[in-house]
Scaffold this motif. Sequence first.
Motif, PDB file in Angstrom:
ATOM      1  N   GLY A  41       3.563   6.201  -5.392  1.00 30.73           N
ATOM      2  CA  GLY A  41       4.061   6.117  -6.764  1.00 30.73           C
ATOM      3  C   GLY A  41       5.383   5.415  -6.911  1.00 30.73           C
ATOM      4  N   GLN A  42       5.688   4.476  -6.039  1.00 31.80           N
ATOM      5  CA  GLN A  42       6.937   3.730  -6.141  1.00 31.80           C
ATOM      6  C   GLN A  42       6.704   2.435  -6.928  1.00 31.80           C
ATOM      7  N   ASP A  81       0.831  -1.211   0.000  1.00 28.56           N
ATOM      8  CA  ASP A  81       0.000   0.000   0.000  1.00 28.56           C
ATOM      9  C   ASP A  81       0.861   1.256   0.000  1.00 28.56           C
ATOM     10  N   GLN A  82       1.986   1.230   0.719  1.00 23.72           N
ATOM     11  CA  GLN A  82       2.878   2.392   0.750  1.00 23.72           C
ATOM     12  C   GLN A  82       3.485   2.650  -0.622  1.00 23.72           C
ATOM     13  N   LEU A  83       3.936   1.585  -1.300  1.00 22.55           N
ATOM     14  CA  LEU A  83       4.536   1.743  -2.622  1.00 22.55           C
ATOM     15  C   LEU A  83       3.519   2.300  -3.618  1.00 22.55           C
ATOM     16  N   ILE A 123      11.794   0.676   2.367  1.00 21.35           N
ATOM     17  CA  ILE A 123      12.887   1.228   3.167  1.00 21.35           C
ATOM     18  C   ILE A 123      13.636   2.300   2.374  1.00 21.35           C
ATOM     19  N   HIS A 124      13.936   1.992   1.115  1.00 21.62           N
ATOM     20  CA  HIS A 124      14.648   2.969   0.280  1.00 21.62           C
ATOM     21  C   HIS A 124      13.777   4.195   0.013  1.00 21.62           C
ATOM     22  N   GLY A 125      12.476   3.978  -0.155  1.00 15.69           N
ATOM     23  CA  GLY A 125      11.573   5.107  -0.376  1.00 15.69           C
ATOM     24  C   GLY A 125      11.538   6.052   0.811  1.00 15.69           C
ATOM     25  N   GLU A 182      14.038   6.324   3.035  1.00 18.44           N
ATOM     26  CA  GLU A 182      15.367   6.946   3.103  1.00 18.44           C
ATOM     27  C   GLU A 182      15.475   8.114   2.133  1.00 18.44           C
ATOM     28  N   ARG A 183      14.859   7.992   0.947  1.00 21.11           N
ATOM     29  CA  ARG A 183      14.929   9.063  -0.066  1.00 21.11           C
ATOM     30  C   ARG A 183      13.823  10.100   0.126  1.00 21.11           C
ATOM     31  N   ARG A 184      13.025   9.937   1.192  1.00 24.68           N
ATOM     32  CA  ARG A 184      11.929  10.847   1.516  1.00 24.68           C
ATOM     33  C   ARG A 184      10.838  10.854   0.451  1.00 24.68           C
ATOM     34  N   GLN A 185      10.791   9.816  -0.364  1.00 27.65           N
ATOM     35  CA  GLN A 185       9.697   9.678  -1.326  1.00 27.65           C
ATOM     36  C   GLN A 185       8.469   9.069  -0.648  1.00 27.65           C
ATOM     37  N   ILE A 186       8.687   8.385   0.465  1.00 32.45           N
ATOM     38  CA  ILE A 186       7.612   7.896   1.328  1.00 32.45           C
ATOM     39  C   ILE A 186       7.780   8.615   2.661  1.00 32.45           C
ATOM     40  N   PRO A 187       6.778   9.363   3.108  1.00 40.58           N
ATOM     41  CA  PRO A 187       6.966  10.166   4.335  1.00 40.58           C
ATOM     42  C   PRO A 187       6.956   9.311   5.593  1.00 40.58           C
ATOM     43  N   GLY A 188       7.696   9.761   6.611  1.00 40.80           N
ATOM     44  CA  GLY A 188       7.640   9.149   7.931  1.00 40.80           C
ATOM     45  C   GLY A 188       6.578   9.834   8.781  1.00 40.80           C
ATOM     46  N   GLY A 189       6.422   9.379   9.994  1.00 48.30           N
ATOM     47  CA  GLY A 189       5.506  10.013  10.935  1.00 48.30           C
ATOM     48  C   GLY A 189       4.060  10.017  10.496  1.00 48.30           C
ATOM     49  N   GLN A 190       3.627   8.965   9.780  1.00 55.24           N
ATOM     50  CA  GLN A 190       2.280   8.966   9.219  1.00 55.24           C
ATOM     51  C   GLN A 190       1.200   8.630  10.245  1.00 55.24           C
TER      52      GLN A 190
END
Length: 596
Positions: A310-311, A304-306, A332-334, A336-344
């Motif tokens: 848009g990963q 769901d995150q990917l 994990i890579h998403g 790290e690259r801030r393409q997937i946000p943390g703190g959701q």
Amino acid sequence: MTPGERRLAERLEQKLEDDYLLWYDVPIGPKQTHPDFVLLHPRRGLLILETKDWRLETVQRATRQMWEIAPDGQVKVVMNPLAQARHCAIQVVNALERDPQLVQGLGPHQGKLAFPWGFGVVFTHITRRQFETAGLGEAIEPHLVICSDEMTEAVDVETFQQRLWNMFPHAFGNKALSLPQIDRVRWIMFPDVRVPVQGALFNAADEAAPDLPSIMRVMDIQQEQLARSLGDGHRVIHGVAGSGKTMLLGYRAEHLARAQTAHTKPVLILCYNEPLAKQLAQAMHTKGIADRVHAVHFHKWCRDQLVAYGQELPAQNLPREHFFDDMVRRVIHGVERRQIPGGQYMAVLIDEGHDFAPEWFKLIVQMVDPATNSLLVLYDDAQSIYERTKNRQFSFRSVGIQAQGRTTILKINYRNTRQILETASLIAADLLTAEDKDDDGVPLLKPVSCGRDGDAPLVIRLPTLREEAQQVAELLASAHNEGHAWGDMAILCRHWSEMDICANALRQRRLPHQVRKGAGTFNPAADCIKVMTMHVSKGLEFPVVALVGVGHMPAAGADERDEARLFYVGATRATQRLIVGVGGAGEFGGRFGSTQ
């Protein structure tokens, strides 16, 4: 707590014996009113206390109905604090008197509570002299009040306790409450500590129902204290199978959902097994909080995150294990690259954390909103049955979980009868050697039975798996005739081939069943026999469980210790009745001796 409430709590702890139960600011009874303190004692009975930090100059006028107070210079009218305490007490007493096991059966007080009850007020900043001089005794009976000078450290135990017992105008009977009666009192007073059956996981009974259940299961005191005291920050609960970990997770999820506003982030519940995730999701739906608490298994969450951000997904032609490993790496890579946000998420709750690889924890910790920093991990190393979790030499600190001083260990198994737990330990005894670790380690816990007795597990030894499956089908049909719902039953197998044999046996007898093979093939609400592997049964429980193929364990070349863990997981899914098929040449079947 206000300073006065804290001082009173300290006095109650200092001056009352250990057989008192004391709750502070807990919703109580069907109306969920909020008294300040509730005391319960097997012989003394039930006492409701309201605490007021008012000073004498705060009180402008007092009557038996209303008081005028000016705590900040502005006069306001409030209910007489004694009337407030009485209202809470009567609400609770009316609910308790619905239970025939808690009232007088005969005599002039028939139908009244079988134990004393009372209510009173504590003024933490008004002395007895001030109370009398100001004429407050005209508004509140003096013997129903404790004043500030009557709750100091210097006051002896007997005098302090006598002040409490003066508050009991209602005393019927002189017998001490039994432990089952105390549990019934807690069940009625505190709906949130009820332990439901698996078929209605986390679902409290309707308080308005005319008939109360004959058996009322509640959390034990340690579980209740733990559930109520769980706060923000990182917390780890190590618990043996059947110790109530998932129940505590449900309590925590509901508490967090109630605390949410329109602007707060959702709560995430994660586990590894899809059937457990579906069970948890259904429980959240039943509670009406599914829009605020999302329960999902880990790899679906990763997918769901990917998709959401848009990963690119892994190639479809990859082998199954490689596909899922690659999906996790991409998330994990998403991040790290801030393409997937943390703190959701406002909070993340992890069930069956022993199934998670260390790098999964590192990823999930980043999903918690730093403003709340709320993470709960439930763990039992004895149930680690997956290849990726074999290497357990990691600390929680190393994966970003800061739970030092906020780690709890639950060793008592409440799910299984003593006989079922002994059978599970027959194979897994060497596995369950208790090891103590510090707060940051992963202990291996040996369960302690709660002492609940039941029937001895039924061991069947037949020449072939087909005959074993047919015998299991016959036994389950008999259990249904005895009153067990089809949804109360499960057949757990070591391999998919055994599931097919069992499904054929059930089909021949026309017994309703559901075979769990792959995602999307498990419906926890369906009233039918569930057929699944021992692996995916983790986290679930059923009143009646049959283990098929145990006599062929461990298979040639399999790790005996891993297979013992798997048997332990399967056997401890049963809450009332366990059937074990031990036909075959495997070592585990030999440990059962002759057929029972």
